[in-house]
Design a protein around this motif. Structure first.
Motif, PDB file in Angstrom:
ATOM      1  N   LYS A   1      78.248  -5.496  27.478  1.00 32.80           N
ATOM      2  CA  LYS A   1      77.407  -5.302  26.290  1.00 32.80           C
ATOM      3  C   LYS A   1      78.234  -5.011  25.053  1.00 32.80           C
ATOM      4  CE  LYS A   1      73.450  -3.492  28.878  1.00 32.80           C
ATOM      5  NZ  LYS A   1      72.514  -2.340  29.048  1.00 32.80           N
ATOM      6  N   LYS A   2      79.548  -4.947  25.227  1.00 35.88           N
ATOM      7  CA  LYS A   2      80.454  -4.618  24.121  1.00 35.88           C
ATOM      8  C   LYS A   2      80.003  -3.344  23.419  1.00 35.88           C
ATOM      9  CE  LYS A   2      80.527  -8.644  21.977  1.00 35.88           C
ATOM     10  NZ  LYS A   2      80.990  -9.697  21.032  1.00 35.88           N
ATOM     11  N   THR A   3      79.704  -2.350  24.216  1.00 36.53           N
ATOM     12  CA  THR A   3      79.168  -1.098  23.689  1.00 36.53           C
ATOM     13  C   THR A   3      79.931   0.090  24.255  1.00 36.53           C
ATOM     14  OG1 THR A   3      76.977  -2.086  23.458  1.00 36.53           O
ATOM     15  CG2 THR A   3      77.108   0.312  23.415  1.00 36.53           C
ATOM     16  N   LEU A   4      80.212   1.018  23.375  1.00 34.20           N
ATOM     17  CA  LEU A   4      80.858   2.284  23.702  1.00 34.20           C
ATOM     18  C   LEU A   4      79.827   3.390  23.574  1.00 34.20           C
ATOM     19  CD1 LEU A   4      83.718   3.688  24.129  1.00 34.20           C
ATOM     20  CD2 LEU A   4      83.683   4.037  21.646  1.00 34.20           C
ATOM     21  N   TYR A   5      79.912   4.372  24.452  1.00 33.99           N
ATOM     22  CA  TYR A   5      78.956   5.477  24.437  1.00 33.99           C
ATOM     23  C   TYR A   5      79.672   6.822  24.378  1.00 33.99           C
ATOM     24  CZ  TYR A   5      75.920   1.805  26.317  1.00 33.99           C
ATOM     25  OH  TYR A   5      75.232   0.642  26.511  1.00 33.99           O
ATOM     26  N   LEU A   6      78.940   7.804  23.872  1.00 33.87           N
ATOM     27  CA  LEU A   6      79.412   9.183  23.939  1.00 33.87           C
ATOM     28  C   LEU A   6      78.207  10.057  24.266  1.00 33.87           C
ATOM     29  CD1 LEU A   6      81.914  11.014  23.617  1.00 33.87           C
ATOM     30  CD2 LEU A   6      81.107  11.520  21.297  1.00 33.87           C
ATOM     31  N   GLN A   7      78.169  10.537  25.487  1.00 33.68           N
ATOM     32  CA  GLN A   7      77.130  11.478  25.892  1.00 33.68           C
ATOM     33  C   GLN A   7      77.597  12.877  25.530  1.00 33.68           C
ATOM     34  OE1 GLN A   7      74.012  10.943  27.341  1.00 33.68           O
ATOM     35  NE2 GLN A   7      73.746  13.143  26.968  1.00 33.68           N
ATOM     36  N   MET A   8      76.810  13.559  24.717  1.00 34.84           N
ATOM     37  CA  MET A   8      77.183  14.883  24.234  1.00 34.84           C
ATOM     38  C   MET A   8      76.152  15.895  24.728  1.00 34.84           C
ATOM     39  SD  MET A   8      78.377  13.973  20.346  1.00 34.84           S
ATOM     40  CE  MET A   8      76.707  13.660  19.805  1.00 34.84           C
ATOM     41  N   ASN A   9      76.598  16.808  25.554  1.00 40.03           N
ATOM     42  CA  ASN A   9      75.736  17.867  26.091  1.00 40.03           C
ATOM     43  C   ASN A   9      76.201  19.224  25.589  1.00 40.03           C
ATOM     44  OD1 ASN A   9      74.385  15.884  27.624  1.00 40.03           O
ATOM     45  ND2 ASN A   9      75.812  16.147  29.332  1.00 40.03           N
ATOM     46  N   SER A  10      75.329  20.200  25.734  1.00 42.58           N
ATOM     47  CA  SER A  10      75.656  21.577  25.329  1.00 42.58           C
ATOM     48  C   SER A  10      76.240  21.616  23.920  1.00 42.58           C
ATOM     49  CB  SER A  10      76.646  22.201  26.329  1.00 42.58           C
ATOM     50  OG  SER A  10      76.119  22.185  27.633  1.00 42.58           O
ATOM     51  N   LEU A  11      75.575  20.938  23.023  1.00 43.26           N
ATOM     52  CA  LEU A  11      76.089  20.832  21.662  1.00 43.26           C
ATOM     53  C   LEU A  11      76.128  22.189  20.970  1.00 43.26           C
ATOM     54  CD1 LEU A  11      74.395  17.487  20.699  1.00 43.26           C
ATOM     55  CD2 LEU A  11      76.836  17.964  20.493  1.00 43.26           C
ATOM     56  N   LYS A  12      77.135  22.331  20.119  1.00 42.08           N
ATOM     57  CA  LYS A  12      77.347  23.562  19.373  1.00 42.08           C
ATOM     58  C   LYS A  12      77.324  23.252  17.873  1.00 42.08           C
ATOM     59  CE  LYS A  12      80.539  25.168  22.982  1.00 42.08           C
ATOM     60  NZ  LYS A  12      81.922  25.660  23.258  1.00 42.08           N
ATOM     61  N   PRO A  13      77.032  24.235  17.057  1.00 38.56           N
ATOM     62  CA  PRO A  13      77.050  23.994  15.602  1.00 38.56           C
ATOM     63  C   PRO A  13      78.381  23.412  15.114  1.00 38.56           C
ATOM     64  CG  PRO A  13      75.953  26.060  16.071  1.00 38.56           C
ATOM     65  CD  PRO A  13      76.511  25.576  17.380  1.00 38.56           C
ATOM     66  N   GLU A  14      79.473  23.794  15.734  1.00 37.27           N
ATOM     67  CA  GLU A  14      80.780  23.272  15.323  1.00 37.27           C
ATOM     68  C   GLU A  14      80.991  21.806  15.673  1.00 37.27           C
ATOM     69  OE1 GLU A  14      80.172  26.033  17.124  1.00 37.27           O
ATOM     70  OE2 GLU A  14      81.727  26.362  18.659  1.00 37.27           O
ATOM     71  N   ASP A  15      80.050  21.220  16.419  1.00 37.11           N
ATOM     72  CA  ASP A  15      80.105  19.779  16.693  1.00 37.11           C
ATOM     73  C   ASP A  15      79.489  18.971  15.552  1.00 37.11           C
ATOM     74  OD1 ASP A  15      79.275  20.555  20.080  1.00 37.11           O
ATOM     75  OD2 ASP A  15      81.257  20.000  19.305  1.00 37.11           O
ATOM     76  N   THR A  16      78.898  19.645  14.594  1.00 37.40           N
ATOM     77  CA  THR A  16      78.299  18.962  13.450  1.00 37.40           C
ATOM     78  C   THR A  16      79.345  18.157  12.697  1.00 37.40           C
ATOM     79  OG1 THR A  16      76.551  20.609  13.182  1.00 37.40           O
ATOM     80  CG2 THR A  16      77.136  19.300  11.242  1.00 37.40           C
ATOM     81  N   ALA A  17      79.085  16.861  12.559  1.00 35.28           N
ATOM     82  CA  ALA A  17      80.048  15.962  11.924  1.00 35.28           C
ATOM     83  C   ALA A  17      79.456  14.560  11.864  1.00 35.28           C
ATOM     84  CB  ALA A  17      81.357  15.925  12.716  1.00 35.28           C
ATOM     85  N   VAL A  18      80.125  13.698  11.125  1.00 33.74           N
ATOM     86  CA  VAL A  18      79.852  12.272  11.210  1.00 33.74           C
ATOM     87  C   VAL A  18      80.769  11.713  12.296  1.00 33.74           C
ATOM     88  CG1 VAL A  18      79.843  10.054  10.035  1.00 33.74           C
ATOM     89  CG2 VAL A  18      79.220  12.134   8.792  1.00 33.74           C
ATOM     90  N   TYR A  19      80.184  11.007  13.237  1.00 30.62           N
ATOM     91  CA  TYR A  19      80.926  10.458  14.368  1.00 30.62           C
ATOM     92  C   TYR A  19      81.161   8.959  14.164  1.00 30.62           C
ATOM     93  CZ  TYR A  19      80.518  14.806  16.965  1.00 30.62           C
ATOM     94  OH  TYR A  19      80.639  16.111  17.378  1.00 30.62           O
TER      95      TYR A  19
END
Length: 123
Positions: free
Chosen positions: A76-94
């Motif tokens: 599918k020519k697709t990359l994924y990022l599963q993000m669990n247990s997110l924290k406020p410090e993960d706030t960003a443009v990805y």
């Protein structure tokens, strides 16, 4: 020419989850290592995770180890990022990008940057 398109960001509460996707509209996705980067307000862009071209090697920065999972679907020519247990410090443009290697400490992006997808984690 930007050939990568990120999606899946949003606003979540601390402890929540999100799954980011990155579609490669080019022709060489399966031949390259890929990575996710992020840029928080007022900070430099940093690499978060990397994956080898054949999904044979995955690596993460310490702050997301055990919470984030990078994966890819070459058909599918697709990359994924599963993000669990997110924290406020993960706030960003990805952002996603092709990498010159899957060795996280020295991996560098190869392509122009796309628009990215904004992840906001509220406390």
């Amino acid at each position: 020419q930007v050939q990568l398109e990120e999606s899946g960001g949003g606003l979540v509460h601390s402890g929540g989850s999100l799954r980011l996707s990155c579609v490669d509209y080019g022709q060489t996705f399966s031949a390259y290592s890929m990575g996710w980067f992020r840029q928080a307000p007022g900070k430099e862009r940093e690499i978060v995770a990397a994956i080898g071209w054949s999904d044979d090697r995955r690596s993460y920065i310490d702050s997301v180890q055990g919470r984030f999972t990078i994966s890819r679907d070459n058909t599918k020519k697709t990359l994924y990022l599963q993000m669990n247990s997110l924290k406020p410090e993960d706030t960003a443009v990805y952002y996603c990008n092709r990498l010159d290697s899957s060795y996280l400490p020295t991996a560098e992006a190869l392509d122009a940057w796309g628009q990215g997808t904004l992840v906001t984690v509220s406390s």
